[in-house]
Design a protein around this motif. Structure first.
Motif, PDB file in Angstrom:
ATOM      1  N   GLU A   1      -4.611 106.908 -85.674  1.00  0.00           N
ATOM      2  CA  GLU A   1      -5.012 107.637 -84.482  1.00  0.00           C
ATOM      3  C   GLU A   1      -6.324 108.350 -84.773  1.00  0.00           C
ATOM      4  N   PHE A   2      -7.278 108.209 -83.851  1.00  0.00           N
ATOM      5  CA  PHE A   2      -8.580 108.851 -83.982  1.00  0.00           C
ATOM      6  C   PHE A   2      -8.720 109.910 -82.897  1.00  0.00           C
ATOM      7  N   ASP A   3      -9.286 111.041 -83.240  1.00  0.00           N
ATOM      8  CA  ASP A   3      -9.612 112.061 -82.255  1.00  0.00           C
ATOM      9  C   ASP A   3     -11.048 111.783 -81.824  1.00  0.00           C
ATOM     10  N   TRP A   4     -11.192 111.047 -80.723  1.00  0.00           N
ATOM     11  CA  TRP A   4     -12.507 110.592 -80.288  1.00  0.00           C
ATOM     12  C   TRP A   4     -13.396 111.729 -79.814  1.00  0.00           C
ATOM     13  N   HIS A   5     -12.836 112.896 -79.552  1.00  0.00           N
ATOM     14  CA  HIS A   5     -13.660 114.041 -79.156  1.00  0.00           C
ATOM     15  C   HIS A   5     -14.522 114.536 -80.320  1.00  0.00           C
ATOM     16  N   TYR A   6     -14.081 114.276 -81.556  1.00  0.00           N
ATOM     17  CA  TYR A   6     -14.782 114.807 -82.726  1.00  0.00           C
ATOM     18  C   TYR A   6     -15.337 113.737 -83.665  1.00  0.00           C
ATOM     19  N   CYS A   7     -14.930 112.479 -83.507  1.00  0.00           N
ATOM     20  CA  CYS A   7     -15.448 111.412 -84.368  1.00  0.00           C
ATOM     21  C   CYS A   7     -16.932 111.229 -84.097  1.00  0.00           C
TER      22      CYS A   7
ATOM     23  N   ARG B   1     -18.319 103.236 -83.419  1.00  0.00           N
ATOM     24  CA  ARG B   1     -16.986 103.790 -83.627  1.00  0.00           C
ATOM     25  C   ARG B   1     -16.185 102.865 -84.541  1.00  0.00           C
ATOM     26  N   PRO B   2     -15.237 103.427 -85.271  1.00  0.00           N
ATOM     27  CA  PRO B   2     -14.431 102.583 -86.160  1.00  0.00           C
ATOM     28  C   PRO B   2     -13.390 101.793 -85.375  1.00  0.00           C
ATOM     29  N   GLN B   3     -13.167 100.570 -85.815  1.00  0.00           N
ATOM     30  CA  GLN B   3     -12.121  99.728 -85.259  1.00  0.00           C
ATOM     31  C   GLN B   3     -11.219  99.309 -86.413  1.00  0.00           C
ATOM     32  N   VAL B   4      -9.912  99.342 -86.195  1.00  0.00           N
ATOM     33  CA  VAL B   4      -8.944  99.077 -87.254  1.00  0.00           C
ATOM     34  C   VAL B   4      -8.412  97.653 -87.143  1.00  0.00           C
ATOM     35  N   ASP B   5      -8.389  96.949 -88.263  1.00  0.00           N
ATOM     36  CA  ASP B   5      -7.705  95.665 -88.369  1.00  0.00           C
ATOM     37  C   ASP B   5      -6.290  95.986 -88.823  1.00  0.00           C
ATOM     38  N   GLU B   6      -5.353  95.983 -87.894  1.00  0.00           N
ATOM     39  CA  GLU B   6      -3.977  96.419 -88.178  1.00  0.00           C
ATOM     40  C   GLU B   6      -3.296  95.575 -89.249  1.00  0.00           C
ATOM     41  N   GLU B   7      -3.658  94.304 -89.343  1.00  0.00           N
ATOM     42  CA  GLU B   7      -3.034  93.441 -90.348  1.00  0.00           C
ATOM     43  C   GLU B   7      -3.505  93.791 -91.754  1.00  0.00           C
ATOM     44  N   ALA B   8      -4.744  94.217 -91.893  1.00  0.00           N
ATOM     45  CA  ALA B   8      -5.288  94.538 -93.213  1.00  0.00           C
ATOM     46  C   ALA B   8      -4.972  95.975 -93.633  1.00  0.00           C
ATOM     47  N   CYS B   9      -4.751  96.860 -92.669  1.00  0.00           N
ATOM     48  CA  CYS B   9      -4.535  98.281 -92.974  1.00  0.00           C
ATOM     49  C   CYS B   9      -3.179  98.492 -93.644  1.00  0.00           C
TER      50      CYS B   9
ATOM     51  N   PRO C   1     -15.203 113.510 -92.681  1.00  0.00           N
ATOM     52  CA  PRO C   1     -15.739 114.870 -92.748  1.00  0.00           C
ATOM     53  C   PRO C   1     -15.266 115.780 -91.632  1.00  0.00           C
ATOM     54  N   THR C   2     -14.762 115.217 -90.527  1.00  0.00           N
ATOM     55  CA  THR C   2     -14.270 116.061 -89.440  1.00  0.00           C
ATOM     56  C   THR C   2     -12.755 116.004 -89.299  1.00  0.00           C
ATOM     57  N   ALA C   3     -12.076 115.329 -90.207  1.00  0.00           N
ATOM     58  CA  ALA C   3     -10.611 115.227 -90.216  1.00  0.00           C
ATOM     59  C   ALA C   3     -10.073 114.761 -88.867  1.00  0.00           C
ATOM     60  N   CYS C   4     -10.670 113.724 -88.319  1.00  0.00           N
ATOM     61  CA  CYS C   4     -10.237 113.259 -86.997  1.00  0.00           C
ATOM     62  C   CYS C   4      -9.409 111.976 -87.064  1.00  0.00           C
ATOM     63  N   ILE C   5      -8.932 111.605 -88.249  1.00  0.00           N
ATOM     64  CA  ILE C   5      -8.091 110.421 -88.394  1.00  0.00           C
ATOM     65  C   ILE C   5      -6.697 110.869 -88.810  1.00  0.00           C
ATOM     66  N   THR C   6      -5.692 110.384 -88.084  1.00  0.00           N
ATOM     67  CA  THR C   6      -4.298 110.661 -88.419  1.00  0.00           C
ATOM     68  C   THR C   6      -3.654 109.351 -88.831  1.00  0.00           C
TER      69      THR C   6
END
Length: 100
Positions: A70-76, A37-45, A56-61
């Protein structure tokens, strides 16, 4: 194929359907397939939204107001495209179920 494209789904309206097979996959809770699963580095983002565009599933907001991604973990699916496309390398793939 036309029959598959016209099948109703229970997914939110923001989902992009990229073909007849993906239409069926988006209709189901497919997050259980994920090995990483993807993990975000908040300082770099910088919240540019490139990860969201390429998902491809448009599950990142992406919220521009400084909120975390925000990730929709049901579809990632854990495909890693978001991490690969991030220009700042703010996303990394970690094993599913890890405590990180």
């Amino acid at each position: 194929m036309e029959k598959q494209q016209n099948m109703p789904t229970n997914t939110p309206a923001k989902r992009r359907v990229l073909g007849p097979c993906s239409h069926i996959l988006v209709a189901a809770n497919t997050g259980s397939w994920r090995m990483e699963r993807p993990q975000v580095d908040e300082e770099a983002c910088i919240r540019c939204g490139i990860c969201s565009k390429y998902c491809p599933t448009a599950c990142i907001t992406v919220n521009k107001e400084g909120c975390p991604l925000e990730f929709d973990w049901h579809y990632c699916k854990g495909c890693g495209i978001c991490a690969n496309e991030c220009p700042r390398q703010a996303l990394s793939m970690i094993p599913e179920g890890s405590g990180e």
